[in-house]
Design an enzyme around this catalytic site. Structure first.
Site, mmCIF file in Angstrom:
data_model
loop_
_atom_site.group_PDB
_atom_site.id
_atom_site.type_symbol
_atom_site.label_atom_id
_atom_site.label_comp_id
_atom_site.label_asym_id
_atom_site.label_seq_id
_atom_site.Cartn_x
_atom_site.Cartn_y
_atom_site.Cartn_z
ATOM 1 N N TYR A 1 0.812 -1.212 0.000
ATOM 2 C CA TYR A 1 0.000 0.000 0.000
ATOM 3 C C TYR A 1 0.848 1.267 0.000
ATOM 4 O O TYR A 1 0.490 2.269 0.615
ATOM 5 C CB TYR A 1 -0.967 0.000 1.203
ATOM 6 C CG TYR A 1 -1.768 -1.273 1.264
ATOM 7 C CD1 TYR A 1 -2.794 -1.493 0.342
ATOM 8 C CD2 TYR A 1 -1.463 -2.275 2.179
ATOM 9 C CE1 TYR A 1 -3.504 -2.680 0.345
ATOM 10 C CE2 TYR A 1 -2.164 -3.465 2.190
ATOM 11 C CZ TYR A 1 -3.186 -3.664 1.276
ATOM 12 O OH TYR A 1 -3.877 -4.841 1.274
ATOM 13 N N TYR B 1 -13.278 -6.556 3.838
ATOM 14 C CA TYR B 1 -11.997 -6.664 3.132
ATOM 15 C C TYR B 1 -11.807 -8.129 2.744
ATOM 16 O O TYR B 1 -11.947 -9.020 3.587
ATOM 17 C CB TYR B 1 -10.819 -6.199 4.005
ATOM 18 C CG TYR B 1 -9.499 -6.417 3.305
ATOM 19 C CD1 TYR B 1 -9.078 -5.548 2.294
ATOM 20 C CD2 TYR B 1 -8.707 -7.518 3.596
ATOM 21 C CE1 TYR B 1 -7.903 -5.772 1.604
ATOM 22 C CE2 TYR B 1 -7.522 -7.752 2.909
ATOM 23 C CZ TYR B 1 -7.125 -6.880 1.922
ATOM 24 O OH TYR B 1 -5.966 -7.109 1.229
ATOM 25 N N ASP C 1 -15.486 -15.675 4.637
ATOM 26 C CA ASP C 1 -14.058 -15.413 4.534
ATOM 27 C C ASP C 1 -13.498 -15.371 5.954
ATOM 28 O O ASP C 1 -13.632 -14.375 6.662
ATOM 29 C CB ASP C 1 -13.840 -14.089 3.795
ATOM 30 C CG ASP C 1 -12.366 -13.706 3.694
ATOM 31 O OD1 ASP C 1 -11.535 -14.318 4.394
ATOM 32 O OD2 ASP C 1 -12.052 -12.782 2.911
ATOM 33 N N LYS D 1 -3.919 -16.645 6.423
ATOM 34 C CA LYS D 1 -3.194 -15.950 7.494
ATOM 35 C C LYS D 1 -2.575 -16.867 8.560
ATOM 36 O O LYS D 1 -1.433 -17.271 8.397
ATOM 37 C CB LYS D 1 -4.082 -14.863 8.086
ATOM 38 C CG LYS D 1 -4.246 -13.704 7.098
ATOM 39 C CD LYS D 1 -4.614 -12.394 7.734
ATOM 40 C CE LYS D 1 -4.339 -11.210 6.841
ATOM 41 N NZ LYS D 1 -5.456 -10.775 6.018
HETATM 42 C C1 LIG Z 1 -5.754 -10.727 4.574
HETATM 43 C C2 LIG Z 1 -7.123 -11.067 4.119
HETATM 44 C C3 LIG Z 1 -7.348 -11.506 2.802
HETATM 45 C C4 LIG Z 1 -6.255 -11.580 1.768
HETATM 46 O O1 LIG Z 1 -5.268 -12.495 2.082
HETATM 47 P P1 LIG Z 1 -3.800 -12.373 1.398
HETATM 48 O O2 LIG Z 1 -3.069 -13.568 1.904
HETATM 49 O O3 LIG Z 1 -3.238 -11.066 1.904
HETATM 50 O O4 LIG Z 1 -4.009 -12.370 -0.058
HETATM 51 C C5 LIG Z 1 -8.639 -11.846 2.452
HETATM 52 N N1 LIG Z 1 -9.649 -11.769 3.339
HETATM 53 C C6 LIG Z 1 -9.464 -11.377 4.606
HETATM 54 C C7 LIG Z 1 -10.627 -11.347 5.557
HETATM 55 C C8 LIG Z 1 -8.200 -10.996 5.040
HETATM 56 O O5 LIG Z 1 -8.025 -10.573 6.295
#
Ligand SMILES: *Cc1c(COP(=O)(O)O)cnc(C)c1O
Length: 428
Positions: free
Chosen positions: A23, A152, A249, A278
């Protein structure tokens, strides 16, 4: 002869000249912290200045801390067998064991696992699964997504299209991004009028909707907002009633962070598709996964094009999968909930004073997540410096100073992190 080590100044000069950071512009406007090594919950700066307690878990991922003997051992052991082999036509124990572990620990009904190489890719795969499911069933018109504002889901194109339209730079990309449907951001507490808003959007747009995709319970990088798990049940019911798939997600929320193994467990809801990432490898290596139900997999696999055409080069990486198995093993063999609750209590106590500071709009804590929201944009430089003076690494954004410490953070370090968040809020 090995090359001589670079000095910190040389590193920073080369970094500024060549290296793009998240970013950021090129060159960056602020010097990054040069970290030489990390161990437990501490980062060691290369310039010899005092170690910093990591309040960020390297963006939600390093839940067991750094340089963990069990994870190191798993990596070393796998490295000596094979660090990677292609996944097309080949399989191996780390990937199989990891998939089984994920199926066993995730909400009942998720049976199949697609191993991806980053969170954003796992969301791309989730979206592809949903669109292809409906295409296979002869309903290609069902290709839009519904989400709520403040989310996000990653930085590649499909994920970007469901990120918060204001925070996610939709203006910049209007006409390029697919146009998705947005509900209002979910309120913290359960409100019947908001539940009706969700129900009516699903009902009115069912003909064009492939799926609803949301972050359950905690919206992360879109604004660090928490909401009632009851909305997940509302979405499950509305999606079932109107023939729409539901995607959770859990890339940020997974593996215990919110005080449940997965945030979906707060509502006892099973999505049709779920993304994790993550903390999957304990912050060691990049890996993510998309899980789905047999209904989704069968739908796709009986379609006119009966394959899921996706296959990253590093799919199922044995090295990452072996560390992920070890990380999940470490998590499940301890009373992880007690650790998360302990950190939650420490953050509640330690962040309470922030509520009285001028410029602070809200203080909130859930599981091992603490957030101080300001009524203005954070002065990054001042806030980061204030945290570093307290011996803590934080990375605020927008109007948010927040922390999600590794689960191994001791009480004194949790208190120190909370002091640093307060100090950053006071000066940021
Ligand atoms: C970090 C994140 C992503 C993206 O994951 P990357 O490994 O950075 O591509 C997608 N969704 C959520 C909720 C996240 O916190």
């Amino acid at each position: 002869m090995p090359e001589p080590a670079l000095t910190v100044d040389e590193l920073l000069a080369l970094d500024r000249r060549h290296v793009w950071h998240p970013y950021g512009p090129m060159p960056g406007r602020q010097d990054p912290l040069v970290v030489e090594s990390a161990s437990g919950v501490r980062l060691r700066p290369a310039d010899g200045s005092p170690e910093l307690v990591d309040g960020m878990s390297s963006w939600w991922s390093a839940i067991h801390g750094y340089n963990h003997p069990v994870l190191n051992e798993a990596a070393r052991d796998q490295l000596e067998r094979m660090s990677h082999v292609m996944f097309g036509g080949i399989t191996h124990e780390p990937a199989v064991r990891l998939s089984k572990l994920l199926v066993d620990m995730s909400p009942e009904g998720l049976e199949h696992v697609f191993l991806a190489d980053s969170g954003s890719v796992s969301v791309e795969v989730a979206v592809k699964m949903c669109l292809q499911y409906w295409r296979s069933l002869g309903r290609p018109g069902k290709r839009r997504l519904l989400t709520w504002r403040g989310g996000y889901h990653g930085d590649t194109w499909q994920p970007m299209s469901v990120c918060d339209p204001e925070g996610g730079m939709h203006e910049l990309w209007s006409g390029v991004l697919p146009r998705q449907l947005f509900a209002d951001a979910p309120p913290a507490e359960y409100e019947e009028t908001y539940a009706d808003h969700l129900r009516s959007l699903v009902e009115r747009h069912a003909e064009e909707l492939a799926a609803v995709i949301v972050e359950p319970v905690v919206q992360g990088a879109g604004g660090m907002r928490f909401h009632s798990p009851a909305y997940l049940r509302v979405l499950r019911e509305a999606c079932d009633e109107h023939g729409v798939l539901l995607v959770f997600d859990e890339i940020a929320t997974g593996f215990g962070r919110t005080g449940a193994l997965f945030a979906a467990d707060h509502a006892a809801v099973t999505p049709d598709v779920m993304c994790v990432g993550k903390a999957l490898t304990g912050g060691y290596l990049t890996m993510a996964a998309t899980l789905c139900t047999p209904r989704v997999a069968d739908g796709i696999s009986r379609g006119e094009v009966p394959v899921l055409a996706h296959g990253p080069t590093f799919m199922g990486s044995p090295l990452a999968a072996a560390v992920a198995c070890a990380s999940i093993g470490l998590l499940l063999c301890q009373d992880w909930l007690a650790e998360v609750k302990r950190i939650e209590a420490g953050l509640r106590d330690g962040l309470a004073p922030a509520a009285g500071l001028p410029g602070v709009r809200d203080v909130r804590v859930l599981g091992a997540i603490g957030v101080v929201q300001l009524d203005h944009a954070v002065d990054m430089r001042a806030a980061t410096a204030a945290a570093v003076r307290e011996g803590v690494w934080l990375r605020p954004f927008r109007d948010l100073i927040y922390t999600m410490p590794p689960y191994v953070t001791g009480d004194a370090d949790v208190a120190r992190i909370a002091r640093a968040v307060c100090a950053a809020a006071g000066e940021g």
